[in-house]
Design a protein around this motif. Structure first.
Motif, short mmCIF file in Angstrom:
data_model
loop_
_atom_site.label_atom_id
_atom_site.label_comp_id
_atom_site.label_asym_id
_atom_site.label_seq_id
_atom_site.Cartn_x
_atom_site.Cartn_y
_atom_site.Cartn_z
N PHE A 93 0.83 -1.20 0.00
CA PHE A 93 0.00 0.00 0.00
C PHE A 93 0.87 1.26 0.00
O PHE A 93 0.52 2.26 -0.64
CB PHE A 93 -0.93 0.01 1.21
N ILE A 100 -3.82 3.93 4.79
CA ILE A 100 -4.45 2.87 5.58
C ILE A 100 -4.37 3.24 7.06
O ILE A 100 -3.40 3.84 7.52
CB ILE A 100 -3.79 1.50 5.32
N ARG A 110 -3.63 5.93 11.99
CA ARG A 110 -3.24 5.81 10.58
C ARG A 110 -1.73 5.68 10.52
O ARG A 110 -1.01 6.17 11.39
CB ARG A 110 -3.73 7.01 9.77
N GLY A 146 -8.08 -3.56 9.31
CA GLY A 146 -7.49 -2.44 8.60
C GLY A 146 -8.57 -1.63 7.93
O GLY A 146 -9.68 -2.12 7.68
N ALA A 148 -8.61 0.75 4.59
CA ALA A 148 -7.85 1.26 3.46
C ALA A 148 -8.71 2.26 2.68
O ALA A 148 -9.85 1.96 2.31
CB ALA A 148 -7.41 0.12 2.55
N PHE A 174 -13.84 3.80 1.37
CA PHE A 174 -12.86 2.92 2.00
C PHE A 174 -13.35 1.49 2.08
O PHE A 174 -14.54 1.21 1.89
CB PHE A 174 -12.46 3.42 3.40
#
Length: 261
Positions: A93, A100, A110, A146, A148, A174
């Motif tokens: 990522f 993320i 974050r 998570g 993202a 997201f």
């Protein structure tokens, strides 16, 4: 009447578009609590639903899309992300400049700041604030989920590369990242067994893709009127929207607001 387990998704289901719970919904849930178990099942972590738990006096809940469950405020289920595999995903990522955030039970940080304004926009839409920047957070905490920040144009780009995880979209801005074998449905099955409640006596309400399996696991799966078409396709009943008394309407139509004799 046999004891039932009523399970409610939060965003887009129990909450209106303004992140409020309708007074009629509160009355109905208070009525049901006399004879049945009321449970929340959400993609949010515990600290992001505490105000709603307090408002409804609910002590049974599934959080982080099934990665944790609580009965009477005591944790009965845990399914965290593998840290070695997560480290590889985070590196990917970072190379793609995808932001993320990572979630513990009661904290949320974050680990990147590529597009801060988009993260702020996403968090405001669910009544939250952008999490604190803490790049080493995952090394020091159990990670249940998570978050993202990317839109649907990037959906399904990571699944083959990282089969250990599920990428579950319930918001346009997201996706949630959970263990591949984890879901609200898996955890609901475990919780119902713990409570001694059979599938036929589970009634579940939802509106997004992360609710599909949960509705299928229930004896009665109810899609909100604002649900996407994939959710409606698996539902036993489609009710009104979250802004139009959808929960109470479904309960009345399905004769669920009945006390035991």
């Amino acid at each position: 009447m046999e004891k039932k387990l009523f399970v409610f998704d939060l965003d887009g289901t129990l909450l209106t578009s303004n992140n409020q719970i309708l007074p009629s919904t509160i009355v109905a849930l208070d009525y049901l609590k006399r004879d049945h178990t009321i449970m929340l099942a959400t993609g949010r972590s515990r600290f992001l639903i505490q105000d709603y738990l307090d408002q409804l006096s609910i002590k049974d809940y599934i959080v982080c899309n099934g990665s944790a469950a609580f009965l009477n405020d005591q944790q009965v289920y845990k399914n965290t992300l593998d840290k070695d595999k997560l480290a590889s995903l985070l590196e990917y990522f970072h190379d793609q400049k995808i932001d993320i955030a990572l979630t513990g039970l009661d904290n949320f940080c974050r680990i990147s700041s590529f597009r801060v304004e988009k993260m702020e926009q996403a968090m405001r839409s669910i009544g939250g604030l952008i999490p604190e920047y803490q790049p080493q957070f995952y090394q020091e905490n159990d990670i249940y989920q998570g978050l993202a920040f990317y839109d649907a144009t990037n959906d399904q780009l990571f699944e083959k590369e990282y089969p250990e995880f599920r990428f579950v979209r319930w918001h346009q801005l997201f996706v949630d990242i959970v263990p591949n074998q984890g879901s609200k449905a898996v955890t609901l099955h475990e919780v119902a067994a713990e409570l001694g409640i059979s599938k036929k006596n589970i009634i579940a309400f939802g509106d997004e893709n992360n609710d599909i399996e949960m509705l299928q696991e229930a004896g009665i799966g109810i899609a909100m009127g604002n649900a996407n078409n994939s959710v409606k396709a698996v539902a036993d009943f489609i009710t009104r929207t979250n802004d139009d008394d959808g929960i109470v309407y479904a309960m009345e139509k399905l004769n669920l607001l009945q006390q035991k004799n």
